[in-house]
Design a protein around this motif. Sequence first.
Motif, PDB file in Angstrom:
ATOM      1  N   GLU A  48       4.545  17.934  -6.698  1.00  3.10           N
ATOM      2  CA  GLU A  48       4.076  18.486  -5.231  1.00  3.10           C
ATOM      3  C   GLU A  48       3.416  19.665  -5.661  1.00  3.10           C
ATOM      4  O   GLU A  48       2.328  20.009  -5.344  1.00  3.10           O
ATOM      5  CB  GLU A  48       4.832  18.412  -4.221  1.00  3.10           C
ATOM      6  N   GLU A  49       4.349  20.497  -6.645  1.00  5.02           N
ATOM      7  CA  GLU A  49       4.011  21.749  -6.947  1.00  5.02           C
ATOM      8  C   GLU A  49       2.558  21.757  -8.053  1.00  5.02           C
ATOM      9  O   GLU A  49       1.426  22.483  -7.771  1.00  5.02           O
ATOM     10  CB  GLU A  49       4.812  22.582  -7.678  1.00  5.02           C
ATOM     11  N   GLY A  50       2.420  20.760  -8.774  1.00  7.49           N
ATOM     12  CA  GLY A  50       1.479  20.515  -9.489  1.00  7.49           C
ATOM     13  C   GLY A  50       0.436  20.205  -8.835  1.00  7.49           C
ATOM     14  O   GLY A  50      -0.803  20.634  -9.246  1.00  7.49           O
ATOM     15  N   THR A  51       0.362  19.165  -7.954  1.00  6.96           N
ATOM     16  CA  THR A  51      -0.757  18.777  -7.005  1.00  6.96           C
ATOM     17  C   THR A  51      -1.235  19.901  -6.176  1.00  6.96           C
ATOM     18  O   THR A  51      -2.591  20.099  -6.130  1.00  6.96           O
ATOM     19  CB  THR A  51      -0.132  17.586  -5.817  1.00  6.96           C
ATOM     20  N   GLN A  52      -0.527  20.703  -5.797  1.00 11.09           N
ATOM     21  CA  GLN A  52      -1.074  21.954  -5.076  1.00 11.09           C
ATOM     22  C   GLN A  52      -1.684  22.848  -6.027  1.00 11.09           C
ATOM     23  O   GLN A  52      -2.909  23.418  -5.478  1.00 11.09           O
ATOM     24  CB  GLN A  52       0.121  22.708  -4.231  1.00 11.09           C
ATOM     25  N   ASP A  98       0.978  -1.063  -0.102  1.00  8.62           N
ATOM     26  CA  ASP A  98       0.207   0.004  -0.022  1.00  8.62           C
ATOM     27  C   ASP A  98       0.831   1.354   0.017  1.00  8.62           C
ATOM     28  O   ASP A  98       0.661   1.995   1.016  1.00  8.62           O
ATOM     29  CB  ASP A  98      -0.896   0.091   1.312  1.00  8.62           C
ATOM     30  N   LEU A  99       1.759   1.191  -1.037  1.00 10.22           N
ATOM     31  CA  LEU A  99       2.698   2.306  -1.143  1.00 10.22           C
ATOM     32  C   LEU A  99       2.217   3.488  -1.949  1.00 10.22           C
ATOM     33  O   LEU A  99       2.368   4.783  -1.765  1.00 10.22           O
ATOM     34  CB  LEU A  99       4.096   1.957  -1.842  1.00 10.22           C
ATOM     35  N   ILE A 100       1.664   3.096  -3.191  1.00 14.04           N
ATOM     36  CA  ILE A 100       1.431   4.038  -4.547  1.00 14.04           C
ATOM     37  C   ILE A 100       0.238   4.795  -4.650  1.00 14.04           C
ATOM     38  O   ILE A 100      -0.024   5.340  -5.580  1.00 14.04           O
ATOM     39  CB  ILE A 100       1.842   3.244  -5.611  1.00 14.04           C
ATOM     40  N   GLN A 101      -0.853   4.658  -3.627  1.00 16.18           N
ATOM     41  CA  GLN A 101      -2.187   4.875  -3.621  1.00 16.18           C
ATOM     42  C   GLN A 101      -2.379   5.477  -2.188  1.00 16.18           C
ATOM     43  O   GLN A 101      -1.986   5.122  -1.307  1.00 16.18           O
ATOM     44  CB  GLN A 101      -3.160   4.011  -3.958  1.00 16.18           C
ATOM     45  N   GLY A 102      -3.319   6.719  -2.231  1.00 18.12           N
ATOM     46  CA  GLY A 102      -3.755   7.153  -0.939  1.00 18.12           C
ATOM     47  C   GLY A 102      -3.805   8.557  -0.554  1.00 18.12           C
ATOM     48  O   GLY A 102      -4.575   9.063   0.378  1.00 18.12           O
ATOM     49  N   THR A 103      -3.089   9.621  -1.507  1.00 17.31           N
ATOM     50  CA  THR A 103      -3.257  10.835  -1.150  1.00 17.31           C
ATOM     51  C   THR A 103      -3.485  11.600  -2.463  1.00 17.31           C
ATOM     52  O   THR A 103      -3.436  10.986  -3.691  1.00 17.31           O
ATOM     53  CB  THR A 103      -2.015  11.475  -0.677  1.00 17.31           C
ATOM     54  N   PRO A 104      -3.899  12.901  -2.257  1.00 18.23           N
ATOM     55  CA  PRO A 104      -4.097  13.573  -3.676  1.00 18.23           C
ATOM     56  C   PRO A 104      -2.692  13.784  -4.532  1.00 18.23           C
ATOM     57  O   PRO A 104      -2.774  13.744  -5.683  1.00 18.23           O
ATOM     58  CB  PRO A 104      -4.241  15.012  -3.163  1.00 18.23           C
ATOM     59  N   PHE A 105      -1.624  13.706  -3.830  1.00 18.64           N
ATOM     60  CA  PHE A 105      -0.161  13.562  -4.442  1.00 18.64           C
ATOM     61  C   PHE A 105      -0.313  12.266  -5.698  1.00 18.64           C
ATOM     62  O   PHE A 105       0.203  12.499  -6.621  1.00 18.64           O
ATOM     63  CB  PHE A 105       0.900  13.643  -3.556  1.00 18.64           C
ATOM     64  N   ASP A 114      -6.070  23.632  -5.643  1.00 16.56           N
ATOM     65  CA  ASP A 114      -6.469  24.987  -5.365  1.00 16.56           C
ATOM     66  C   ASP A 114      -7.264  25.542  -6.652  1.00 16.56           C
ATOM     67  O   ASP A 114      -7.705  26.656  -6.344  1.00 16.56           O
ATOM     68  CB  ASP A 114      -5.550  25.844  -5.114  1.00 16.56           C
ATOM     69  N   GLN A 115      -7.455  24.991  -7.494  1.00 14.60           N
ATOM     70  CA  GLN A 115      -8.444  25.458  -8.591  1.00 14.60           C
ATOM     71  C   GLN A 115     -10.024  25.527  -8.070  1.00 14.60           C
ATOM     72  O   GLN A 115     -10.678  24.361  -7.531  1.00 14.60           O
ATOM     73  CB  GLN A 115      -8.586  24.304  -9.816  1.00 14.60           C
ATOM     74  N   PRO A 116     -10.789  26.433  -8.230  1.00 15.50           N
ATOM     75  CA  PRO A 116     -12.067  26.769  -7.703  1.00 15.50           C
ATOM     76  C   PRO A 116     -12.768  26.050  -8.759  1.00 15.50           C
ATOM     77  O   PRO A 116     -12.560  26.544 -10.022  1.00 15.50           O
ATOM     78  CB  PRO A 116     -12.225  28.327  -7.602  1.00 15.50           C
TER      79      PRO A 116
END
Length: 537
Positions: A311-315, A63-70, A319-321
């Motif tokens: 990470e920058e792309g994720t953030q 369970d390494l590669i799934q689980g966050t918005p990242f 934050d897209q409304p």
Amino acid sequence: MNSNGEKSPFTLTVLYTTDVHGNVLPHHYANNEPSPTGFARLAPLIRAQRARHEHTLLLDNGDLIQGTPFTYYYSRFANEAPHPMIQILNELGYDAAVLGNHEFNYGMDLLNKAVRESSFPWMAANIVDENTGEPYFGRPYLVKEYPGGVRVGVLGLTTHYIPNWEHPRNVKGLAFRDACETAKLWVKRLREEERVDLMIVSYHGGFERSLETGELTENETGENQGYRICMEVPGIDLLLTGHQHREIDGADINGVRVIQAGGMGMDLGMAQATLEWENGAWRVAAKDSRMLHQGEFVPDPAIVKIVSGIEEGTQRWLDQPIGFVEGDMTITDPMIARLREHPYIEFLNRVQMEAAEADISCTSLFDNWSPGFGSRITMREIVANYIYPNTLKVLRVSGQDIKDALERAATYFEYADGVAQVSAAFSNPKPQHYNYDMWEGIEYELDIARPRGDRVVKLEKNGKPIDPAGEYDVAMNNYRAVGGGEYPMFKDKPVVRDITVDVSELLANHIMEKGTIQASVNRNWKITANGVEIVTE
């Protein structure tokens, strides 16, 4: 070897992570507040422990590669780049990894890419090619030889319950064999043919029984077999476990030292074994296990660098409304949101019904951290609430199936002394809030003061009793549609429609199309005790 020709004692230190679930940087993606999680925290601890101990083995237990918005962002929008979670394990010099059930969530193409990019083997002896019967990922086990000729074997196993959760297309061509029975075959081979002196099993699964009493703590579905493996498989010295997100150390079952490191990168598991040379052979003289926690730390610069671009792309993506809410759709008390219909749950069910073209739907509030929606909705709110990469199915089920499912859901609650609480079955050994469903398109009442199995006191559709023998089309996520969460009434039922777009994407698309959504509820269900609604106006 000393001056008398005797070999000196040998100590191996096993370091392992499990259920990291895509956590790297120590913050919550829902609000970017600090969080005691992630590889950037663990990496300095891992490096320090490897420097401190002469002989080490570093493993990941799945369970390494799934689980966050990242990891979701990477899988959907940046997957042509090297996989950041694999780069992290490569950087830290992992010796091997075991497949977890969530490794399959994003499909075989992404998983195979991750395996190809790994500088270490992936192990899962009981996941085999359905045609050849051979371990699909190539390496069922790892054998390493250390100074003095000490041979250490590590067998990788994965909970074989995966087909009960995963979308069939994500496991096409695979067969999942019983983990315990597979362990019997391979441990014997490692002992007799590979002549290992120390036998480690790394199992992405947990314990189905109390470690102290041996009493069953869950239904014996086969999802967790840690206790059975210890009792039925001779020759194991150390059993590393996971999947349940528990913290277990310093425990023995039938002479096997067991450990389970907590999830999300909060803990580093450590097990040690000391072997002594006796009568011409190595003998395990001592075993120990414990949990290591990171205190004050500076995030590992190499790990931060690996993930910085994605990470920058994720953030930016988070934050897209995408829309607005008229009314209040925030969740301030998750227990109340499960005792009485909440606008967020109603909205989720309504979107499922619309997307699936069904007039009945069920869903759940996955955890106790879901914030609901504020007045302005971004992708951050979407993924903070809908945390799994589920898709939708429409099943054709009977009225009796619906009643049975509601009775199962009603076991979520315990009621005593006028107070409703989460039952032990849904909170121990790990929280399972995601297995309590709330329904739309029917009218029902659950009286949780009544005995289990007899709590559905009202079940209607459009004001008329639901026919137990009647057929009804119900939208639900793919996990529930295959019976996941102990809902066997749904297993193998006819699939009327299969909506392959992620539910989180369906939610986002709906909000963007509407611009503004309404926070409302129709009070189609209620939870009572002795006929009195528990939550009132």
